[in-house]
Design an enzyme around this catalytic site. Structure first.
Site, mmCIF file in Angstrom:
data_model
loop_
_atom_site.group_PDB
_atom_site.id
_atom_site.type_symbol
_atom_site.label_atom_id
_atom_site.label_comp_id
_atom_site.label_asym_id
_atom_site.label_seq_id
_atom_site.Cartn_x
_atom_site.Cartn_y
_atom_site.Cartn_z
ATOM 1 N N PHE A 74 43.655 39.082 39.008
ATOM 2 C CA PHE A 74 42.509 38.752 39.857
ATOM 3 C C PHE A 74 42.703 37.334 40.411
ATOM 4 O O PHE A 74 43.051 36.427 39.660
ATOM 5 C CB PHE A 74 41.240 38.819 39.000
ATOM 6 C CG PHE A 74 39.970 38.751 39.792
ATOM 7 C CD1 PHE A 74 39.514 39.857 40.485
ATOM 8 C CD2 PHE A 74 39.231 37.588 39.836
ATOM 9 C CE1 PHE A 74 38.327 39.804 41.206
ATOM 10 C CE2 PHE A 74 38.047 37.523 40.557
ATOM 11 C CZ PHE A 74 37.592 38.634 41.253
ATOM 12 N N ASP A 89 43.151 38.591 29.729
ATOM 13 C CA ASP A 89 41.858 38.754 30.385
ATOM 14 C C ASP A 89 41.422 40.207 30.213
ATOM 15 O O ASP A 89 42.137 41.141 30.619
ATOM 16 C CB ASP A 89 41.986 38.380 31.866
ATOM 17 C CG ASP A 89 40.628 38.304 32.550
ATOM 18 O OD1 ASP A 89 39.739 39.105 32.193
ATOM 19 O OD2 ASP A 89 40.471 37.471 33.454
ATOM 20 N N TYR A 91 29.198 41.399 32.447
ATOM 21 C CA TYR A 91 28.384 42.071 33.468
ATOM 22 C C TYR A 91 29.052 43.315 34.044
ATOM 23 O O TYR A 91 28.456 44.016 34.840
ATOM 24 C CB TYR A 91 28.011 41.096 34.599
ATOM 25 C CG TYR A 91 29.191 40.388 35.228
ATOM 26 C CD1 TYR A 91 29.979 41.031 36.178
ATOM 27 C CD2 TYR A 91 29.528 39.093 34.856
ATOM 28 C CE1 TYR A 91 31.066 40.395 36.739
ATOM 29 C CE2 TYR A 91 30.610 38.446 35.425
ATOM 30 C CZ TYR A 91 31.378 39.100 36.354
ATOM 31 O OH TYR A 91 32.466 38.473 36.892
ATOM 32 N N LYS A 92 30.321 43.573 33.645
ATOM 33 C CA LYS A 92 30.992 44.785 34.130
ATOM 34 C C LYS A 92 30.679 45.919 33.158
ATOM 35 O O LYS A 92 29.570 46.434 33.139
ATOM 36 C CB LYS A 92 32.485 44.507 34.288
ATOM 37 C CG LYS A 92 32.761 43.548 35.458
ATOM 38 C CD LYS A 92 34.192 43.093 35.581
ATOM 39 C CE LYS A 92 34.347 42.161 36.779
ATOM 40 N NZ LYS A 92 35.558 41.363 36.745
ATOM 41 N N ARG A 134 37.754 51.977 45.305
ATOM 42 C CA ARG A 134 37.826 51.883 43.850
ATOM 43 C C ARG A 134 36.611 52.565 43.221
ATOM 44 O O ARG A 134 35.481 52.356 43.655
ATOM 45 C CB ARG A 134 37.866 50.403 43.503
ATOM 46 C CG ARG A 134 38.120 50.083 42.077
ATOM 47 C CD ARG A 134 38.287 48.599 41.913
ATOM 48 N NE ARG A 134 37.017 47.910 41.988
ATOM 49 C CZ ARG A 134 36.772 46.710 41.465
ATOM 50 N NH1 ARG A 134 37.738 46.053 40.851
ATOM 51 N NH2 ARG A 134 35.598 46.140 41.566
HETATM 52 C C1 LIG Z 1 35.582 40.101 37.520
HETATM 53 C C2 LIG Z 1 36.728 39.220 37.217
HETATM 54 C C3 LIG Z 1 36.610 37.810 37.260
HETATM 55 C C4 LIG Z 1 35.327 37.171 37.733
HETATM 56 O O1 LIG Z 1 35.156 35.894 37.219
HETATM 57 P P1 LIG Z 1 33.705 35.230 37.241
HETATM 58 O O2 LIG Z 1 33.950 33.814 36.902
HETATM 59 O O3 LIG Z 1 32.871 35.956 36.245
HETATM 60 O O4 LIG Z 1 33.133 35.400 38.619
HETATM 61 C C5 LIG Z 1 37.701 37.053 36.875
HETATM 62 N N1 LIG Z 1 38.863 37.627 36.482
HETATM 63 C C6 LIG Z 1 39.013 38.975 36.450
HETATM 64 C C7 LIG Z 1 40.305 39.560 35.998
HETATM 65 C C8 LIG Z 1 37.969 39.805 36.838
HETATM 66 O O5 LIG Z 1 38.122 41.126 36.849
#
Ligand SMILES: *Cc1c(COP(=O)(O)O)cnc(C)c1O
Length: 398
Positions: free
Chosen positions: A114, A185, A210-211, A357
Site C-alpha cells: 500500500f 502489515d 476499521y476494515k 475489488r
Molecule cells: C488500509 C491500509 C492503510 C491505511 O492506513 P491509515 O493510516 O489507517 O489510513 C495502510 N496500509 C495498508 C497496507 C492498508 O491496507
C-alpha cells in the site's frame, strides 16, 4: 461447533437492498455499536468527565482491546496495543526495527504494498539523513531479494489490490536466516484469515481495525512487538503515554514496560468504544473457518463472473493458498463499472488503474448475496449500463 453464519450476519446492520462487498475497506456497523458509543458519550464522558480515565477504564483500553485482537492474530497476550493510525504504526515499527539492525541500510518491500507504507518508509529514510534506502521488488520476487544487506523486510501479507497473499512463515524464516528483521502489515489479514504471529516468529506487526474488524471510520490501529524484543525495542515516537511513568511528568523519556512503550498520546476513547462492541462478534469465532467460507464465496463469485462477464479479467491468484479475503477483476472501464454496481446496491470499490475489488466477509455475506452481485454485474456488462457520464465522474474517495 461450526460457525452459525446466519447468526453472525444478524449482528450487523446492513442497509436495505445493499450487498456489501467492501468490508475490506470499511467494515459495517455492528448493531450494538450505537448504544455502546452512546454510553461512552453520555454516561462516561458526560457524567464522569475526567474521572472516566480511571473509572471507565479509558486508559487501560488500548491494552485490553489489544489482548482481544491478539487472539485473532496469533499473538501472545500482552504484545498488542492500540492507537494512532496504521500509517503511524508502520513508521513506528519500521523505525524500531531499523534501530535493531544498525549495520544495515536497506528496507525491502514490494510494489504491491500500500502506498502509505512505502511513503512512510521513504519519509523515515529522509529523516535518518539519507543513508537508508527503500528497495521495492515485484511481490513474487520478495523472498529471493532478501540478502545480507537488508535490515528490515516490510511487507503487507495480503495485497490490497489483488488479494495475493505472502507466505508469512517462510518469508520470516528467510529474513531471519539472512539477519533481517520483519515488519508485517496485517491490514487485509486481521479478521480475514488465520494469522500466527507467534508461530511465524514475526518481529513486528501492525494493522487497522476499521476494515475486517469493523471498528468504524477512523478506528485506531494496532501494533505488535514480539516478546523477545519488547523490552529492548526503542520507540521512535516517544510520546508521554509510552513513558514508564507518564504521570511523573519527568523531563526526560524512559520507555514503558513492554508493549506499553508503543503508545504515543491520548487514545481515541469514542472510537475504542465502537471497537469494543465490534470485537464482541469475534468471541469464539475460528478464523480458519471464516477464511474457508470466504474462499467458498470467492470461488462462487469467480465462477459466476467468468461465465457471465468474461470480459473481466481475474487479477487474484487462483490458488487458495495464495489468497486473502478479496477478489479483484481488471477492466479498463473499471471505475465506471463499479459506480454502476454501487448505483444498484452492490458495493465494492475501485483501485487505480483498472481494478474492481470485492471483499468476501462471511460474517455478514452469504451465497445469496454473491449470486445477486454476479447477476447485477452480468446485467451491467450485457447492457453496457456503466457507459454513462454520471458513472465516469471521479469522486474524491474511490
Ligand atoms: C488500509 C491500509 C492503510 C491505511 O492506513 P491509515 O493510516 O489507517 O489510513 C495502510 N496500509 C495498508 C497496507 C492498508 O491496507
Amino acid at each position: 461447533m461450526p460457525i452459525d453464519f446466519a447468526a453472525t450476519k444478524a449482528q450487523f446492520h446492513l442497509p436495505e437492498g445493499v450487498v456489501y462487498l467492501d468490508g475490506n475497506s470499511l467494515g459495517p456497523m455492528v448493531l450494538t455499536a450505537p448504544a455502546r458509543v452512546e454510553r461512552a458519550v453520555t454516561q462516561e464522558w458526560g457524567e464522569l468527565l475526567i474521572r472516566g480515565w480511571n473509572k471507565a477504564g479509558w486508559m487501560a483500553q488500548p491494552r485490553a482491546l489489544g489482548d482481544r485482537i491478539a487472539r485473532l492474530i496469533g499473538a501472545e497476550a500482552g504484545t498488542v496495543v492500540l492507537g494512532d493510525t496504521l500509517s503511524i504504526k508502520v513508521y513506528q515499527a519500521l523505525a524500531s526495527a531499523l534501530e535493531m539492525n544498525p549495520k544495515r541500510r536497506v528496507i525491502l518491500s514490494d510494489t504491491g504494498n500500500f502506498p502509505s507504507d512505502l511513503y512512510m518508509a521513504e519519509g523515515l529514510c529522509r529523516t535518518l539523513g539519507g543513508q537508508y534506502r527503500l528497495k521495492t521488488v515485484a511481490p513474487e520476487e520478495a523472498m529471493a531479494a532478501i540478502d545480507d544487506t537488508v535490515a528490515v523486510v516490510m511487507l503487507t501479507e495480503v495485497d490490497y489490490r489483488t488479494g495475493r497473499r505472502h507466505h508469512m512463515a517462510d518469508i520470516t524464516r528467510r529474513a531471519h536466516e539472512m539477519g533481517a528483521i520483519t515488519v508485517w502489515d496485517l491490514a487485509h489479514s486481521a479478521g480475514a484469515l488465520p494469522v500466527d504471529l507467534a508461530g511465524a516468529k514475526a518481529d513486528f506487526a501492525v494493522g487497522c481495525t476499521y476494515k475486517y474488524l469493523n471498528s468504524g471510520p477512523g478506528g485506531p490501529a494496532f501494533i505488535y512487538v514480539a516478546p523477545r524484543h519488547a523490552a529492548t525495542a526503542r520507540p521512535a515516537l516517544s510520546g508521554w503515554l509510552g513513558h514508564e511513568a507518564p504521570f511523573a511528568f519527568d523531563l526526560s523519556y524512559r520507555p514503558g514496560q513492554g508493549i506499553e512503550r508503543m503508545r504515543v498520546g491520548t487514545p481515541p476513547v469514542l472510537q475504542m468504544a465502537a471497537l469494543e462492541a465490534a470485537l464482541e462478534v469475534w468471541e469464539g469465532i475460528d478464523l480458519a473457518e471464516v477464511h474457508a467460507q470466504s474462499l467458498r464465496l470467492q470461488d462462487q463469485f469467480i465462477r459466476g463472473v467468468e461465465s457471465r462477464a468474461p470480459m473481466l479479467q481475474l487479477a487474484t491468484p487462483r490458488s487458495h493458498q495464495m489468497r486473502g479475503s478479496q477478489v479483484s477483476f481488471r477492466h479498463p472501464e473499471g471505475y465506471a463499472i463499479m459506480q454502476a454496481l454501487i448505483a444498484e446496491g452492490v458495493i465494492g470499490d475501485f483501485r487505480a488503474p483498472d481494478i474492481l475489488r470485492f471483499g468476501f466477509t462471511p460474517l455478514y455475506i452469504d451465497e445469496d448475496d454473491v449470486a445477486r452481485a454476479v447477476s447485477v454485474l452480468a446485467r451491467i456488462m450485457d447492457y453496457g449500463t456503466w457507459d454513462k457520464p454520471e458513472f465516469k465522474q471521479r469522486a474524491a474517495v474511490t
